[in-house]
Design an enzyme around this catalytic site. Structure first.
Site, PDB file in Angstrom:
ATOM      1  N   ASP A 185       0.201  -9.036   3.241  1.00 28.39           N
ATOM      2  CA  ASP A 185       1.088  -8.028   3.856  1.00 28.39           C
ATOM      3  C   ASP A 185       2.417  -8.688   4.514  1.00 28.39           C
ATOM      4  O   ASP A 185       1.940  -9.545   5.572  1.00 28.39           O
ATOM      5  CB  ASP A 185       0.073  -7.247   4.941  1.00 28.39           C
ATOM      6  CG  ASP A 185       0.808  -5.997   5.391  1.00 28.39           C
ATOM      7  OD1 ASP A 185       1.809  -6.096   5.364  1.00 28.39           O
ATOM      8  OD2 ASP A 185       0.065  -5.158   6.029  1.00 28.39           O
ATOM      9  N   SER A 189       2.729  -2.304   3.821  1.00 31.70           N
ATOM     10  CA  SER A 189       1.362  -1.821   4.575  1.00 31.70           C
ATOM     11  C   SER A 189       1.421  -0.223   4.289  1.00 31.70           C
ATOM     12  O   SER A 189       1.556   0.032   3.196  1.00 31.70           O
ATOM     13  CB  SER A 189       1.575  -2.082   5.910  1.00 31.70           C
ATOM     14  OG  SER A 189       0.347  -2.066   6.587  1.00 31.70           O
TER      15      SER A 189
END
Length: 528
Positions: free
Chosen positions: A367, A82
Site C-alpha cells: 500500500d 488504499s
C-alpha cells in the site's frame, strides 16, 4: 515490455477524446462564447489518499459534489490508493458512471458499508477462500496473506464473487467518457524501510509500470513471467479483488512504521541499522567526477547485531509478490544521465548500481499509504502535463510530506506553508500556486474537516435546532466511528460522512472555479 517514459498510444488516444468532454464542460460551466481549442484545455486531476471505509465514503461524497457543480466532466484523471481504490473499482464497472446520477452507486456502497461482516469468517467463506487461493496457486501465482485479504475485501464490498478485472475498465474510458483511473502502489525490498527503498508503481486499465525505469507492460499481462523484456509464461489476469488487497494491504506494516506513528524521526534506528557510507570526494576534492558519474565512497556494512535489529524492524507481516517483469533486463548504462530516471531516483541503492540492477525474481508491493499516503506521483510525470490538482486529503500533514518529497526530488510543486495555528484549525479549502513557475501545477486542497458544516446543512442554508446533531462528526478521536480499522458504519454515520464530503466541495466551488480559470488563462498565455 514497453521501455520508455512516454505515454502509451492508448492513453494518448484517450486524452484526445477526453479533451472534447472537458472543453464542452468548461464552456458550459463558464458560459464561454467560443469553443476551447485542444491546446487551451487544462488537464485536471483528482488526487486521493487512503483510509479504508472513511476514504471510500469520502470520495463518493466529493465526486457527488463535483457532479452537482457540473465539474466532473472537467476531470481528466483520478488517482487512488488504499480505500479510495475501492470506490474507483466499483465505479468503473459501469462504463458510463460519470454521465449518470451517482445516487445508485452511493446507495449500493452504503448497503455494503453498513452490512454485518461477521459471516466473513464463516466456514463456507473459509472454504471459498481456500478454493480460490488453491486455484490462484495453480495458475502460477505466489500466494500470500495479501491474497486472502483481497478475498475478504471482495466480500466486504460485494454480495458475491466479483469477476471484474482491471483491463476490463478500458470500456469505461474507450470514448473518453470518464476520467482515466490510476491506481498506485510502491515496490519495496527486504531489510529496507519504506523511506530507504520504495519505487512507485502505477496501474491503469492500459498498462502497469515502474515510473523510475520507464518500464511498462499491458495490464492483462501483470503477474506473468518475463525475462529480458519478453513474456515467457502467460498467467491469467488477476481479478480486481487481488489487486485491491495489494493496494490496501494494511498487513504490510512493520515495526519501523509503527515507531513512526509516535515519533517524527527515524534517526535513532538508522544510526544503529543502516550501512555507513562516507563520501571520499569531500575529503579529497581533487578527485575528478563528471556530472553523470557516481562519487567515490567508502562502504561499511552493519555488524551482526545491527543486521538482526534491522531485520526485526523492517520485516513486514506480508507483502504481495508478483513476477518481476524487469527480470534479466539490463538497465541502460547511462541511466544516471536520464532526467526521468533521476526524477524518481530516491532509494539508498540508487548510488550502488551493482545492487540496484540485481533484479529479484519477484516484486514486493505494498500500500502506497505506508510512504507519504499520496497517489499523486504518477500524475507528476511531465508527459501527463497536469495543470490542476484537486487534492482530497484527510490531514494537512500528508500534503506537507508530499510537498517536501517533491521538493527534494526537484519536481515542480507549489510550496505549501501554513502557520501552526492554521494547521490546528484547518479551513475547508486552500489554493496553492507558484506564479513564477509555469510548469508548476495549481493545487486545490480539500482536507476532510468539519467546519461550517456544523451549522449549515447546505451552502447558505443554516440548520434549525432539530438538525444540529446532523452536523456533529467525530473524525479524529480514538472513539470515532470513522477510525481506519472500522469495517462497518451505521446508516446514519455513513450518510453524515458522505454529506460532509459533498458539502465541503459545494461550499468551496468558487475556489475550484478560480483554479480552473487560472489554468485556462495560463494555457492561453503559454501559447502566445
Amino acid at each position: 515490455m514497453r521501455f520508455g517514459f512516454s505515454l502509451c498510444s492508448d492513453e494518448r488516444n484517450f486524452l484526445w477524446k477526453r479533451k472534447r468532454y472537458v472543453a464542452n464542460a468548461l464552456k458550459n460551466v463558464f458560459h464561454l462564447q467560443q469553443d476551447l481549442q485542444q491546446h487551451e484545455v487544462p488537464v485536471v486531476a483528482i488526487i486521493t489518499t487512503g483510509g479504508g471505509l472513511k476514504s471510500m465514503t469520502g470520495l463518493y461524497g466529493s465526486l457527488q459534489g463535483l457532479k452537482k457543480l457540473n465539474l466532473l466532466d472537467c476531470i481528466t484523471y483520478i488517482s487512488g490508493l488504499s480505500g479510495t481504490t475501492w470506490t474507483m473499482a466499483n465505479l468503473y464497472r459501469d462504463a458510463y458512471w460519470s454521465q449518470k446520477d451517482l445516487d445508485w452507486h452511493i446507495g449500493e456502497a452504503q448497503k455494503q458499508a453498513t452490512k454485518c461482516k461477521m459471516s466473513c469468517f464463516s466456514m463456507d467463506r473459509m472454504k471459498y477462500y481456500n478454493k480460490q487461493l488453491c486455484q490462484r496457486k495453480e495458475d502460477g501465482y505466489r500466494t500470500s496473506f495479501i491474497d486472502l485479504w483481497g478475498l475478504m475485501i471482495e466480500y466486504l464490498l460485494n454480495d458475491g464473487k466479483d469477476p471484474h478485472k482491471l483491463s476490463e475498465q478500458r470500456a469505461a474510458v474507450c470514448e473518453g467518457q470518464n476520467p482515466l483511473p490510476i491506481y498506485v502502489s510502491v515496490c519495496v525490498r527486504d531489510n529496507y524501510s519504506t523511506h530507504d527503498f520504495k519505487e512507485w508503481v502505477e496501474f491503469t486499465p492500459y498498462e502497469v509500470g515502474l515510473l523510475k525505469y520507464g518500464a511498462f507492460i499491458p495490464t492483462e499481462n501483470f503477474g506473468s513471467e518475463f525475462f529480458m523484456g519478453r513474456m515467457l509464461k502467460k498467467l491469467p489476469e488477476s481479478r480486481i479483488c487481488y489487486l485491491q488487497g495489494m493496494w490496501s494491504s494494511i498487513f504490510s506494516v512493520n515495526l519501523l512504521q509503527i515507531w513512526g506513528l509516535s515519533h517524527s524521526s527515524e534517526d535513532f534506528w538508522k544510526r544503529w541499522t543502516q550501512d555507513k557510507i562516507d563520501d571520499v570526494g569531500e575529503k579529497y576534492p581533487i578527485l575528478p567526477t563528471r556530472p553523470h558519474e557516481l562519487r567515490t565512497r567508502t562502504y561499511a556494512p552493519p555488524g551482526p547485531l545491527s543486521n538482526a535489529l534491522r531485520g526485526a524492524l523492517t520485516d513486514r507481516f506480508s507483502v504481495a509478490q508478483h513476477h518481476n517483469f524487469l527480470k534479466g533486463y539490463q538497465l541502460h548504462n547511462n541511466y544516471l544521465e536520464n532526467e526521468h530516471f533521476c526524477r524518481w531516483k530516491d532509494t539508498v541503492l540508487d548510488t550502488r548500481p551493482n545492487q540496484l540492477m540485481q533484479n529479484p525474481d519477484h516484486l514486493g508491493m505494498i500500500d502506497a499509504g505506508f510512504f507519504i499516503n499520496t497517489s499523486s506521483a504518477p500524475l507528476l510525470r511531465p508527459q501527463r502535463e497536469v495543470d490542476v490538482f484537486i487534492y482530497l486529503k484527510k490531514l494537512f500533514e500528508t500534503l506537507d510530506k508530499a510537498c517536501k518529497y517533491y521538493s527534494e526530488q526537484k519536481i515542480p510543486f507549489p510550496k505549501i506553508s501554513l502557520s501552526d495555528e492554521e494547521k490546528k484549525n484547518l479551513k475547508e479549502c486552500y489554493l496553492f500556486q507558484d506564479s513564477d513557475s509555469p510548469r508548476c501545477p495549481i493545487v486545490v486542497f480539500l482536507p476532510l474537516v468539519n467546519d461550517t458544516f456544523r451549522e449549515y446543512k447546505a451552502p447558505g442554508v443554516k440548520r434549525c435546532c432539530s438538525e444540529m446533531e446532523g452536523g456533529q462528526l467525530d473524525l479524529t478521536s480514538r472513539s470515532s466511528p470513522y477510525c481506519m480499522f472500522s469495517v462497518r458504519y451505521s446508516d446514519e454515520n455513513y450518510r453524515r460522512l458522505l454529506n460532509l464530503s459533498e458539502y465541503n466541495v459545494l461550499n468551496n466551488s468558487q475556489v475550484i472555479m478560480q483554479a480552473l480559470q487560472m489554468a485556462m488563462q495560463r494555457k492561453r498565455q503559454n501559447m502566445c
